[in-house]
Design a protein around this motif. Structure first.
Motif, PDB file in Angstrom:
ATOM      1  N   PRO A   1       0.836  -1.192   0.000  1.00 13.92           N
ATOM      2  CA  PRO A   1       0.000   0.000   0.000  1.00 13.92           C
ATOM      3  C   PRO A   1       0.879   1.252   0.000  1.00 13.92           C
ATOM      4  CG  PRO A   1      -0.503  -1.426   1.885  1.00 13.92           C
ATOM      5  CD  PRO A   1       0.656  -2.013   1.168  1.00 13.92           C
ATOM      6  N   MET A   2       0.383   2.290  -0.649  1.00 14.44           N
ATOM      7  CA  MET A   2       1.148   3.531  -0.678  1.00 14.44           C
ATOM      8  C   MET A   2       1.182   4.118   0.729  1.00 14.44           C
ATOM      9  SD  MET A   2      -0.073   5.236  -4.219  1.00 14.44           S
ATOM     10  CE  MET A   2       1.106   6.541  -4.149  1.00 14.44           C
ATOM     11  N   ARG A   3       2.322   4.659   1.098  1.00 15.02           N
ATOM     12  CA  ARG A   3       2.408   5.323   2.386  1.00 15.02           C
ATOM     13  C   ARG A   3       3.214   6.598   2.220  1.00 15.02           C
ATOM     14  NH1 ARG A   3       5.410   0.190   3.994  1.00 15.02           N
ATOM     15  NH2 ARG A   3       7.435   0.619   3.141  1.00 15.02           N
ATOM     16  N   GLU A   4       2.905   7.543   3.042  1.00 15.34           N
ATOM     17  CA  GLU A   4       3.551   8.839   2.917  1.00 15.34           C
ATOM     18  C   GLU A   4       5.003   8.761   3.330  1.00 15.34           C
ATOM     19  OE1 GLU A   4       1.822  12.287   4.581  1.00 15.34           O
ATOM     20  OE2 GLU A   4      -0.087  11.948   3.605  1.00 15.34           O
ATOM     21  N   GLU A   5       5.849   9.383   2.518  1.00 10.96           N
ATOM     22  CA  GLU A   5       7.260   9.523   2.834  1.00 10.96           C
ATOM     23  C   GLU A   5       7.464  10.912   3.400  1.00 10.96           C
ATOM     24  OE1 GLU A   5       9.850   7.362   2.368  1.00 10.96           O
ATOM     25  OE2 GLU A   5       8.481   5.817   1.691  1.00 10.96           O
ATOM     26  N   GLY A   6       8.358  11.029   4.349  1.00 13.09           N
ATOM     27  CA  GLY A   6       8.691  12.339   4.882  1.00 13.09           C
ATOM     28  C   GLY A   6       9.527  13.114   3.878  1.00 13.09           C
ATOM     29  N   ILE A   7       9.509  14.427   4.009  1.00 14.91           N
ATOM     30  CA  ILE A   7      10.305  15.259   3.118  1.00 14.91           C
ATOM     31  C   ILE A   7      11.512  15.804   3.869  1.00 14.91           C
ATOM     32  CG2 ILE A   7       8.364  15.895   1.650  1.00 14.91           C
ATOM     33  CD1 ILE A   7       8.486  18.671   3.056  1.00 14.91           C
ATOM     34  N   SER A   8      12.456  16.291   3.095  1.00 17.13           N
ATOM     35  CA  SER A   8      13.669  16.902   3.636  1.00 17.13           C
ATOM     36  C   SER A   8      13.820  18.282   3.037  1.00 17.13           C
ATOM     37  CB  SER A   8      14.899  16.061   3.272  1.00 17.13           C
ATOM     38  OG  SER A   8      14.792  14.766   3.803  1.00 17.13           O
ATOM     39  N   LEU A   9      14.497  19.146   3.761  1.00 20.84           N
ATOM     40  CA  LEU A   9      14.778  20.488   3.270  1.00 20.84           C
ATOM     41  C   LEU A   9      15.960  20.438   2.318  1.00 20.84           C
ATOM     42  CD1 LEU A   9      14.091  23.513   3.466  1.00 20.84           C
ATOM     43  CD2 LEU A   9      15.743  23.646   5.352  1.00 20.84           C
ATOM     44  N   GLN A  10      15.866  21.177   1.240  1.00 22.62           N
ATOM     45  CA  GLN A  10      16.939  21.251   0.248  1.00 22.62           C
ATOM     46  C   GLN A  10      17.352  22.713   0.100  1.00 22.62           C
ATOM     47  OE1 GLN A  10      16.115  19.115  -3.411  1.00 22.62           O
ATOM     48  NE2 GLN A  10      17.186  20.674  -4.601  1.00 22.62           N
ATOM     49  N   LEU A  11      18.642  22.957   0.080  1.00 30.62           N
ATOM     50  CA  LEU A  11      19.134  24.319  -0.130  1.00 30.62           C
ATOM     51  C   LEU A  11      18.890  24.746  -1.562  1.00 30.62           C
ATOM     52  CD1 LEU A  11      22.639  24.064   1.577  1.00 30.62           C
ATOM     53  CD2 LEU A  11      20.628  25.204   2.502  1.00 30.62           C
ATOM     54  N   LEU A  12      18.592  26.034  -1.735  1.00 32.58           N
ATOM     55  CA  LEU A  12      18.561  26.574  -3.095  1.00 32.58           C
ATOM     56  C   LEU A  12      19.976  26.488  -3.660  1.00 32.58           C
ATOM     57  CD1 LEU A  12      16.432  29.787  -2.485  1.00 32.58           C
ATOM     58  CD2 LEU A  12      15.726  27.767  -3.757  1.00 32.58           C
ATOM     59  N   LYS A  13      20.086  26.184  -4.925  1.00 31.95           N
ATOM     60  CA  LYS A  13      21.389  26.046  -5.575  1.00 31.95           C
ATOM     61  C   LYS A  13      22.229  27.302  -5.375  1.00 31.95           C
ATOM     62  CE  LYS A  13      23.499  25.317 -10.104  1.00 31.95           C
ATOM     63  NZ  LYS A  13      23.223  25.164 -11.540  1.00 31.95           N
ATOM     64  N   ALA A  14      21.624  28.475  -5.569  1.00 32.71           N
ATOM     65  CA  ALA A  14      22.357  29.732  -5.427  1.00 32.71           C
ATOM     66  C   ALA A  14      22.852  29.923  -3.988  1.00 32.71           C
ATOM     67  CB  ALA A  14      21.495  30.902  -5.872  1.00 32.71           C
ATOM     68  N   ASP A  15      22.058  29.522  -3.008  1.00 37.76           N
ATOM     69  CA  ASP A  15      22.491  29.626  -1.608  1.00 37.76           C
ATOM     70  C   ASP A  15      23.647  28.680  -1.335  1.00 37.76           C
ATOM     71  OD1 ASP A  15      20.587  31.532  -1.060  1.00 37.76           O
ATOM     72  OD2 ASP A  15      19.200  30.147  -0.068  1.00 37.76           O
ATOM     73  N   GLU A  16      23.523  27.450  -1.819  1.00 40.52           N
ATOM     74  CA  GLU A  16      24.577  26.463  -1.609  1.00 40.52           C
ATOM     75  C   GLU A  16      25.886  26.943  -2.226  1.00 40.52           C
ATOM     76  OE1 GLU A  16      24.914  21.641  -1.689  1.00 40.52           O
ATOM     77  OE2 GLU A  16      23.572  22.590  -3.133  1.00 40.52           O
ATOM     78  N   GLU A  17      25.812  27.501  -3.436  1.00 43.00           N
ATOM     79  CA  GLU A  17      27.011  28.011  -4.098  1.00 43.00           C
ATOM     80  C   GLU A  17      27.616  29.194  -3.345  1.00 43.00           C
ATOM     81  OE1 GLU A  17      25.610  28.751  -8.080  1.00 43.00           O
ATOM     82  OE2 GLU A  17      25.864  26.634  -8.657  1.00 43.00           O
TER      83      GLU A  17
END
Length: 184
Positions: free
Chosen positions: A35-51
């Motif tokens: 059965p489908m189950r919800e996966e948690g999400i993670s925060l991702q940095l904006l590319k420009a911020d990471e750079e």
């Protein structure tokens, strides 16, 4: 239509930093579908911020967003890209903006996202009406499945007053002309 640049949004996030998933349809080896189950999400940095050297650890904004996601890792719409209003930042100043999370709960990584956004009151007053929002690969990067990235839209004092008046039963929210490219 007003075009909001991710560069401006990224600069805003950098200024703040200086100042202060989709469902995963898992299969078992037997060929049966779980059965489908919800996966948690993670925060991702904006590319420009990471750079620019921004990390979750050195940015109060990213730390707060990471805390929010940790407290509610199932935020966002299943099998969809959705946006979540976080809060007004720099309230009452000329740099005031409404901070959002763009949440990718699709089963694929996406890039070059664009859509027209409307937010307002059901009495016909709008904070934005069909404002064009663009999360380009150049600035936002590739938004991975089950990840969220921040973005913001600048607001005037009048728009801030309307945002403060929004309640679940009196608001109008629309995302139209949604487009993206698959990154896979």
């Amino acid at each position: 239509m007003k075009k909001i640049s991710m560069v401006a949004m990224t600069v805003f996030v950098l200024i703040l930093a200086g100042c202060n998933a989709a469902n995963n349809n898992n299969r078992v080896d037997k060929g049966e579908e779980e059965p489908m189950r919800e996966e948690g999400i993670s925060l991702q940095l904006l590319k420009a911020d990471e750079e620019a050297g921004v990390t979750v650890e050195n940015s109060e904004v990213y730390q707060e967003l990471d805390r929010m996601i940790t407290e509610d890792p199932t935020i966002g719409l299943e099998n969809d890209f959705s946006i979540f209003i976080v809060d007004i930042v720099d309230s009452g100043t000329e740099d005031a903006a409404l901070l959002f999370l763009g949440i990718n709960r699709l089963n694929e990584s996406i890039k070059n996202i664009s859509f027209d956004y409307t937010l307002g009151l059901d009495d016909g007053r709008f904070v934005w009406e069909d404002v064009e929002v663009s999360l380009s690969e150049e600035d936002a990067g590739i938004i991975q499945a089950n990840h969220a990235v921040p973005f913001s839209l600048g607001i005037t004092p009048e728009q801030e007053a309307m945002i403060d008046a929004l309640e679940p039963d009196n608001q109008v929210v629309k995302i139209e002309n949604f487009a993206f490219e698959s990154a896979e």
